[in-house]
Design a protein around this motif. Structure first.
Motif, short mmCIF file in Angstrom:
data_model
loop_
_atom_site.label_atom_id
_atom_site.label_comp_id
_atom_site.label_asym_id
_atom_site.label_seq_id
_atom_site.Cartn_x
_atom_site.Cartn_y
_atom_site.Cartn_z
N ASP A 60 1.02 -1.36 0.11
CA ASP A 60 -0.04 0.00 0.04
C ASP A 60 0.97 1.35 -0.03
OD1 ASP A 60 -2.00 -1.82 0.02
OD2 ASP A 60 -2.55 -1.28 2.25
N ARG A 61 2.27 1.13 0.29
CA ARG A 61 3.01 2.47 0.50
C ARG A 61 3.59 2.75 -0.94
NH1 ARG A 61 7.09 2.39 5.30
NH2 ARG A 61 7.41 4.37 4.74
N LEU A 62 4.02 1.64 -1.82
CA LEU A 62 4.44 1.82 -2.88
C LEU A 62 3.67 2.33 -3.84
CD1 LEU A 62 6.32 -1.71 -3.15
CD2 LEU A 62 7.49 0.50 -2.60
N THR A 63 4.27 3.31 -4.81
CA THR A 63 3.51 3.88 -5.79
C THR A 63 3.40 2.86 -7.27
OG1 THR A 63 5.29 4.83 -6.94
CG2 THR A 63 4.41 6.20 -5.20
N PRO A 64 2.66 2.92 -8.16
CA PRO A 64 2.49 2.22 -9.29
C PRO A 64 3.61 1.96 -9.89
CG PRO A 64 0.61 3.47 -9.16
CD PRO A 64 1.33 3.96 -8.23
N LYS A 65 4.57 3.14 -10.07
CA LYS A 65 5.77 3.05 -10.74
C LYS A 65 6.83 2.11 -9.92
CE LYS A 65 6.83 5.04 -14.08
NZ LYS A 65 6.83 4.94 -15.27
N GLU A 66 6.84 2.49 -8.66
CA GLU A 66 7.69 1.64 -7.78
C GLU A 66 7.47 0.03 -7.88
OE1 GLU A 66 8.78 5.09 -4.23
OE2 GLU A 66 6.86 3.88 -3.94
N MET A 67 6.03 -0.24 -7.78
CA MET A 67 5.68 -1.57 -7.93
C MET A 67 6.05 -2.26 -9.32
SD MET A 67 4.25 -4.01 -6.47
CE MET A 67 3.46 -3.18 -4.98
N GLN A 68 6.10 -1.38 -10.35
CA GLN A 68 6.61 -1.90 -11.71
C GLN A 68 8.22 -2.20 -11.48
OE1 GLN A 68 5.61 1.27 -14.13
NE2 GLN A 68 3.92 0.33 -15.06
N ILE A 69 8.80 -1.37 -10.82
CA ILE A 69 10.31 -1.65 -10.66
C ILE A 69 10.52 -2.82 -9.76
CG2 ILE A 69 12.36 -0.54 -9.46
CD1 ILE A 69 11.33 2.24 -10.39
N VAL A 70 9.71 -3.12 -8.54
CA VAL A 70 10.03 -4.24 -7.92
C VAL A 70 9.74 -5.47 -8.73
CG1 VAL A 70 8.72 -5.64 -6.02
CG2 VAL A 70 9.34 -3.09 -5.62
N ALA A 71 8.65 -5.56 -9.72
CA ALA A 71 8.43 -6.55 -10.27
C ALA A 71 9.34 -6.91 -11.43
CB ALA A 71 7.05 -6.14 -11.45
N LEU A 72 10.19 -5.93 -11.77
CA LEU A 72 11.60 -6.19 -12.60
C LEU A 72 12.78 -6.65 -11.84
CD1 LEU A 72 10.82 -2.98 -15.01
CD2 LEU A 72 10.42 -5.32 -15.73
N ILE A 73 12.77 -6.03 -10.70
CA ILE A 73 13.78 -6.71 -9.78
C ILE A 73 13.63 -7.98 -9.55
CG2 ILE A 73 14.59 -6.57 -7.49
CD1 ILE A 73 15.72 -4.12 -9.07
N VAL A 74 12.49 -8.33 -9.29
CA VAL A 74 12.21 -9.93 -9.16
C VAL A 74 12.62 -10.91 -10.25
CG1 VAL A 74 10.18 -11.55 -8.57
CG2 VAL A 74 10.57 -9.53 -7.23
N GLN A 75 12.48 -10.33 -11.57
CA GLN A 75 12.70 -10.96 -12.73
C GLN A 75 14.23 -11.06 -13.06
OE1 GLN A 75 10.22 -9.33 -15.94
NE2 GLN A 75 8.18 -9.27 -14.81
N GLY A 76 14.89 -10.35 -12.19
CA GLY A 76 16.40 -10.22 -12.32
C GLY A 76 16.73 -9.07 -13.18
N CYS A 77 16.15 -8.19 -13.40
CA CYS A 77 16.51 -7.11 -14.25
C CYS A 77 17.65 -5.88 -13.65
CB CYS A 77 15.55 -6.04 -14.84
SG CYS A 77 14.08 -7.20 -16.02
N LYS A 78 18.66 -5.56 -14.60
CA LYS A 78 19.36 -4.56 -13.86
C LYS A 78 18.84 -3.34 -14.04
CE LYS A 78 22.63 -7.81 -13.17
NZ LYS A 78 22.78 -8.21 -11.74
N ASN A 79 19.38 -2.25 -13.63
CA ASN A 79 19.08 -0.71 -13.56
C ASN A 79 18.84 -0.55 -14.78
OD1 ASN A 79 18.84 -0.96 -10.51
ND2 ASN A 79 20.66 0.43 -10.23
#
Length: 218
Positions: free
Chosen positions: A140-159
């Motif tokens: 609930d604290r994360l913004t939609p954009k932050e949640m997208q970044i979390v999703a990509l981090i879990v997938q193993g994506c680099k910055n």
């Protein structure tokens, strides 16, 4: 020395488990496998190991146990957090864990199984799903954009990859990550990925965000 074969198609879980186990003096990771063929090669070549494998690999149990028995190895199944393992299947393994397993429990399980004992982590699925207040609060604290970044981090994506997929600059992603770390109470991307995987509510939200990214890029 306890020799361990890690088999899981989620690189983040393999990395987290390997980091936890490698800190123990009596543990040695001898192989990491992301699919069944590589797992079977490892089992055949690394006899007398503890095989820590995920149920998500969907392998044939008959083939697995034929190989582990021939190699003198023991098996620990890592089930998904919401997965109910049938008793007749659980009885075939030397150990049963779930993805939300803590480091101390994981280590205890490996040591017991290596000694010839059996270890089963009992999980109350209903409780885990309904009482995940930590995961819900972070979601609930994360913004939609932050949640997208979390999703990509879990997938193993680099910055750099994340920046390309979201159409922004790498420095912007770094700024977002600092905010995400602060909100979730973690210190790096590996901890963030493991934290997400271990909290079902947050993992589901990240999966939805990742699906939206794929739809936009298709």
């Amino acid at each position: 020395m306890n020799r361990i074969i890690l088999a899981d198609n989620q690189a983040i879980f393999r990395a987290g488990a390997a980091r936890t186990l490698s800190l123990e003096e009596d543990m040695r990771i001898v192989a990491q496998c992301e699919d069944v063929p590589k797992l079977f090669v490892a089992i055949d070549g690394l006899r007398g190991s503890v095989v820590l494998l995920s149920s998500s690999l969907r392998l044939e149990l008959k083939d697995l146990f034929a190989r582990t028995q021939a190699a003198g190895s023991r098996t620990v199944l890592v089930a998904e957090n919401s997965e109910l393992v049938p008793e007749e299947v659980a009885a075939l393994f030397d150990g049963i864990l779930h993805r939300n397993v803590g480091g101390s429990v994981l280590i205890d399980c490996i040591r017991r199984v290596a000694r010839g004992q059996r270890f089963v982590q009992r999980a109350n699925v209903t409780t885990m799903q309904s009482s995940d207040s930590v995961g819900t609060r972070v979601r609930d604290r994360l913004t939609p954009k932050e949640m997208q970044i979390v999703a990509l981090i879990v997938q193993g994506c680099k910055n750099k990859d994340i920046a390309q997929q979201l159409g922004t600059k790498e420095q912007v992603i770094k700024n977002y990550l600092r905010s995400i770390y602060d909100k979730s109470g973690v210190s790096d991307r590996l901890e963030l990925a493991l934290f997400t995987i271990h909290h079902r509510v947050l993992a589901e939200a990240a999966a939805k965000a990742g699906h939206l990214i794929q739809m936009k890029s298709a």
